[in-house]
Design a protein around this motif. Structure first.
Motif, mmCIF file in Angstrom:
data_model
loop_
_atom_site.group_PDB
_atom_site.id
_atom_site.type_symbol
_atom_site.label_atom_id
_atom_site.label_comp_id
_atom_site.label_asym_id
_atom_site.label_seq_id
_atom_site.Cartn_x
_atom_site.Cartn_y
_atom_site.Cartn_z
ATOM 1 N N LYS A 229 0.834 -1.211 0.000
ATOM 2 C CA LYS A 229 0.000 0.000 0.000
ATOM 3 C C LYS A 229 0.869 1.262 0.000
ATOM 4 N N VAL A 230 1.934 1.268 0.801
ATOM 5 C CA VAL A 230 2.849 2.413 0.867
ATOM 6 C C VAL A 230 3.493 2.648 -0.497
ATOM 7 N N ARG A 231 3.942 1.580 -1.108
ATOM 8 C CA ARG A 231 4.607 1.714 -2.417
ATOM 9 C C ARG A 231 3.627 2.110 -3.513
ATOM 10 N N ALA A 232 2.414 1.574 -3.451
ATOM 11 C CA ALA A 232 1.413 1.920 -4.465
ATOM 12 C C ALA A 232 1.092 3.413 -4.425
ATOM 13 N N ALA A 233 1.149 4.003 -3.236
ATOM 14 C CA ALA A 233 0.857 5.428 -3.097
ATOM 15 C C ALA A 233 1.860 6.303 -3.846
ATOM 16 N N VAL A 234 3.062 5.766 -4.098
ATOM 17 C CA VAL A 234 4.076 6.519 -4.847
ATOM 18 C C VAL A 234 4.348 5.882 -6.212
ATOM 19 N N GLY A 235 3.411 5.043 -6.657
ATOM 20 C CA GLY A 235 3.513 4.449 -7.985
ATOM 21 C C GLY A 235 4.514 3.330 -8.120
ATOM 22 N N LYS A 236 4.830 2.652 -7.028
ATOM 23 C CA LYS A 236 5.788 1.539 -7.061
ATOM 24 C C LYS A 236 5.112 0.252 -6.612
ATOM 25 N N LYS A 237 5.834 -0.850 -6.772
ATOM 26 C CA LYS A 237 5.359 -2.167 -6.360
ATOM 27 C C LYS A 237 6.384 -2.800 -5.417
ATOM 28 N N ILE A 238 5.930 -3.817 -4.689
ATOM 29 C CA ILE A 238 6.893 -4.593 -3.909
ATOM 30 C C ILE A 238 7.645 -5.491 -4.886
#
Length: 169
Positions: free
Chosen positions: A118-127
């Protein structure tokens, strides 16, 4: 001692049916009796566990009951798995949790991975793909056991868990 027809959880294999017993000899050893397990996730496979090997039979355990699941989820409210920034250290630690098969820790690991996702998705990234693979394996193991124990569909397990952990997230 388990009997034919019992459902057990066996390590990372997940839920398995005890389909029988077999006397076998490997590498010239004396014949020994083995549990014959059939994983629910792969009905074409069999796992052989020597009945007299305490270390391996200790990895077999009965399915959790509903009250054990509810207790486990209650405990999971206070427990967490911390995100580790170093990818190599994280991979080792997360694989260790996965291999131990402790359902409470697996639930905490899923929560950790979903939060990071969720944190990464907020900045347009993925795990990473390695983290994604661990997440999928944890979810598979949890859904498989809890759906059978709670007599609900695997797709409903996440909602059940979220409901139990609702005051945390």
């Amino acid at each position: 001692m388990y009997k034919q027809g019992d459902l057990v959880v066996y390590g990372k294999m997940g839920v398995c049916a005890v389909v029988g017993f077999s006397k076998m000899s490997f590498a010239g050893d004396d014949q020994a009796e083995y549990y014959v397990l059939r994983p629910n996730s792969d009905r074409n496979s069999c796992v052989y566990v020597p009945c007299d090997n305490a270390q391996l039979t200790a990895r077999m355990r009965p399915l959790l009951t509903k009250s054990e699941i509810d207790h486990l989820l209650c405990d999971a409210r206070q427990d967490e798995v911390a995100w580790i920034e170093d990818k190599n250290e994280r991979a080792v630690r997360f694989r260790d949790i996965l291999s131990q098969g402790d359902r409470g820790r697996l639930i905490c690991l899923v929560r950790c991975l979903l939060n990071e996702q969720k944190v990464r998705a907020a900045v347009g990234k993925k795990i990473s793909s390695a983290d994604e693979a661990i997440l999928k394996e944890c979810v598979r193991l949890i859904e498989e056991e809890l759906s059978l124990a709670l007599e609900i569909s695997p797709g409903d397990v996440g909602a059940y868990i979220r409901g139990a952990l609702d005051d945390v997230n």
